[in-house]
Design a protein around this motif. Sequence first.
Motif, PDB file in Angstrom:
ATOM      1  N   TRP A   5      55.314 -30.451 -27.471  1.00 20.05           N
ATOM      2  CA  TRP A   5      54.611 -29.937 -26.296  1.00 20.05           C
ATOM      3  C   TRP A   5      53.378 -29.153 -26.720  1.00 20.05           C
ATOM      4  CZ3 TRP A   5      55.302 -30.886 -21.197  1.00 20.05           C
ATOM      5  CH2 TRP A   5      56.459 -31.574 -20.847  1.00 20.05           C
ATOM      6  N   PHE A   6      52.271 -29.393 -26.011  1.00 21.32           N
ATOM      7  CA  PHE A   6      51.026 -28.655 -26.188  1.00 21.32           C
ATOM      8  C   PHE A   6      50.677 -28.046 -24.834  1.00 21.32           C
ATOM      9  CE2 PHE A   6      51.009 -31.794 -29.534  1.00 21.32           C
ATOM     10  CZ  PHE A   6      50.484 -31.102 -30.617  1.00 21.32           C
ATOM     11  N   ASN A   7      50.689 -26.703 -24.774  1.00 22.65           N
ATOM     12  CA  ASN A   7      50.449 -26.023 -23.504  1.00 22.65           C
ATOM     13  C   ASN A   7      49.047 -25.478 -23.350  1.00 22.65           C
ATOM     14  OD1 ASN A   7      53.194 -26.271 -22.455  1.00 22.65           O
ATOM     15  ND2 ASN A   7      53.723 -24.984 -24.197  1.00 22.65           N
ATOM     16  N   ALA A  51      45.649 -22.762 -28.008  1.00 20.94           N
ATOM     17  CA  ALA A  51      46.322 -22.083 -29.126  1.00 20.94           C
ATOM     18  C   ALA A  51      47.324 -23.013 -29.812  1.00 20.94           C
ATOM     19  CB  ALA A  51      47.015 -20.815 -28.640  1.00 20.94           C
ATOM     20  N   ASP A  52      47.996 -23.870 -29.055  1.00 21.59           N
ATOM     21  CA  ASP A  52      48.944 -24.811 -29.654  1.00 21.59           C
ATOM     22  C   ASP A  52      48.238 -25.797 -30.577  1.00 21.59           C
ATOM     23  OD1 ASP A  52      51.073 -23.633 -28.341  1.00 21.59           O
ATOM     24  OD2 ASP A  52      51.059 -25.082 -26.691  1.00 21.59           O
ATOM     25  N   VAL A  53      47.036 -26.213 -30.204  1.00 21.41           N
ATOM     26  CA  VAL A  53      46.260 -27.128 -31.041  1.00 21.41           C
ATOM     27  C   VAL A  53      45.731 -26.381 -32.263  1.00 21.41           C
ATOM     28  CG1 VAL A  53      44.195 -28.585 -31.160  1.00 21.41           C
ATOM     29  CG2 VAL A  53      45.662 -28.636 -29.115  1.00 21.41           C
ATOM     30  N   LEU A  54      45.228 -25.178 -32.044  1.00 21.67           N
ATOM     31  CA  LEU A  54      44.660 -24.400 -33.147  1.00 21.67           C
ATOM     32  C   LEU A  54      45.718 -23.951 -34.144  1.00 21.67           C
ATOM     33  CD1 LEU A  54      42.088 -22.207 -31.183  1.00 21.67           C
ATOM     34  CD2 LEU A  54      41.636 -24.249 -32.577  1.00 21.67           C
ATOM     35  N   THR A 114      53.589 -38.102 -33.836  1.00 22.70           N
ATOM     36  CA  THR A 114      53.740 -37.166 -32.729  1.00 22.70           C
ATOM     37  C   THR A 114      53.338 -37.786 -31.396  1.00 22.70           C
ATOM     38  OG1 THR A 114      53.310 -35.283 -34.170  1.00 22.70           O
ATOM     39  CG2 THR A 114      52.991 -34.927 -31.813  1.00 22.70           C
ATOM     40  N   ILE A 115      54.253 -37.660 -30.431  1.00 21.42           N
ATOM     41  CA  ILE A 115      53.926 -37.976 -29.050  1.00 21.42           C
ATOM     42  C   ILE A 115      53.718 -36.636 -28.357  1.00 21.42           C
ATOM     43  CG2 ILE A 115      54.721 -38.975 -26.872  1.00 21.42           C
ATOM     44  CD1 ILE A 115      56.257 -41.043 -28.518  1.00 21.42           C
ATOM     45  N   ALA A 116      52.465 -36.372 -27.989  1.00 16.28           N
ATOM     46  CA  ALA A 116      52.111 -35.098 -27.372  1.00 16.28           C
ATOM     47  C   ALA A 116      52.486 -35.109 -25.902  1.00 16.28           C
ATOM     48  CB  ALA A 116      50.611 -34.849 -27.518  1.00 16.28           C
ATOM     49  N   PHE A 117      53.121 -34.022 -25.454  1.00 16.07           N
ATOM     50  CA  PHE A 117      53.451 -33.839 -24.050  1.00 16.07           C
ATOM     51  C   PHE A 117      52.612 -32.685 -23.522  1.00 16.07           C
ATOM     52  CE2 PHE A 117      56.923 -36.418 -25.310  1.00 16.07           C
ATOM     53  CZ  PHE A 117      57.406 -37.022 -24.159  1.00 16.07           C
ATOM     54  N   VAL A 118      51.944 -32.904 -22.387  1.00 14.19           N
ATOM     55  CA  VAL A 118      51.119 -31.873 -21.753  1.00 14.19           C
ATOM     56  C   VAL A 118      51.421 -31.841 -20.262  1.00 14.19           C
ATOM     57  CG1 VAL A 118      49.267 -31.892 -23.468  1.00 14.19           C
ATOM     58  CG2 VAL A 118      49.170 -33.459 -21.545  1.00 14.19           C
ATOM     59  N   SER A 119      51.193 -30.674 -19.659  1.00  7.27           N
ATOM     60  CA  SER A 119      51.552 -30.490 -18.257  1.00  7.27           C
ATOM     61  C   SER A 119      50.376 -30.552 -17.297  1.00  7.27           C
ATOM     62  CB  SER A 119      52.251 -29.136 -18.075  1.00  7.27           C
ATOM     63  OG  SER A 119      53.461 -29.138 -18.792  1.00  7.27           O
ATOM     64  N   LYS A 120      49.186 -30.704 -17.780  1.00  4.70           N
ATOM     65  CA  LYS A 120      48.022 -30.702 -16.899  1.00  4.70           C
ATOM     66  C   LYS A 120      47.185 -31.950 -17.151  1.00  4.70           C
ATOM     67  CE  LYS A 120      47.976 -25.722 -16.993  1.00  4.70           C
ATOM     68  NZ  LYS A 120      47.365 -24.566 -17.604  1.00  4.70           N
ATOM     69  N   GLY A 121      46.470 -32.397 -16.109  1.00  3.83           N
ATOM     70  CA  GLY A 121      45.699 -33.631 -16.206  1.00  3.83           C
ATOM     71  C   GLY A 121      44.447 -33.543 -17.038  1.00  3.83           C
ATOM     72  N   GLY A 122      43.774 -32.422 -17.053  1.00  6.17           N
ATOM     73  CA  GLY A 122      42.502 -32.315 -17.762  1.00  6.17           C
ATOM     74  C   GLY A 122      42.647 -31.702 -19.129  1.00  6.17           C
TER      75      GLY A 122
END
Length: 125
Positions: free
Chosen positions: A26-28, A31-34, A44-52
């Motif tokens: 999960w990338f929220n 900061a998660d990327v950095l 890795t299959i990245a999961f995100v909660s927002k469209g943009g």
Amino acid sequence: MSGDLNEVGTGVNLFTAGEVRGTARWFNDTADVLSIDDDDLEDTIAFVSKGGMTFLSPILPDLRAIVCTAGSRESHLAILSRESDVPCVLAAELTGTIADGDTVVLDLSDTETARVAVAAGAVTA
């Protein structure tokens, strides 16, 4: 999908890519990327909660795939995903919890609908 998998959601398939298997993360936010310190992201299959979620752009080409709970075929994430040739599921409706480290299988064989599953025993919901 095979019998050793538990389907936990569906979404809009951005482009046909067959079956894609990897490890959920999960990338929220930025900061998660950095916080990634030369991690090997190719599985890795990245999961995100927002469209943009354009904050994924620095690592997007290194990812196996992306699953986003929002977004459309015209969203920034969709455009970046197509440009980077990274499979992407948009507007995912997840019926179970997917935790970091779960083995995830995306069925991207249908041109419209993607199916999201986790390996049997990995469902945390």
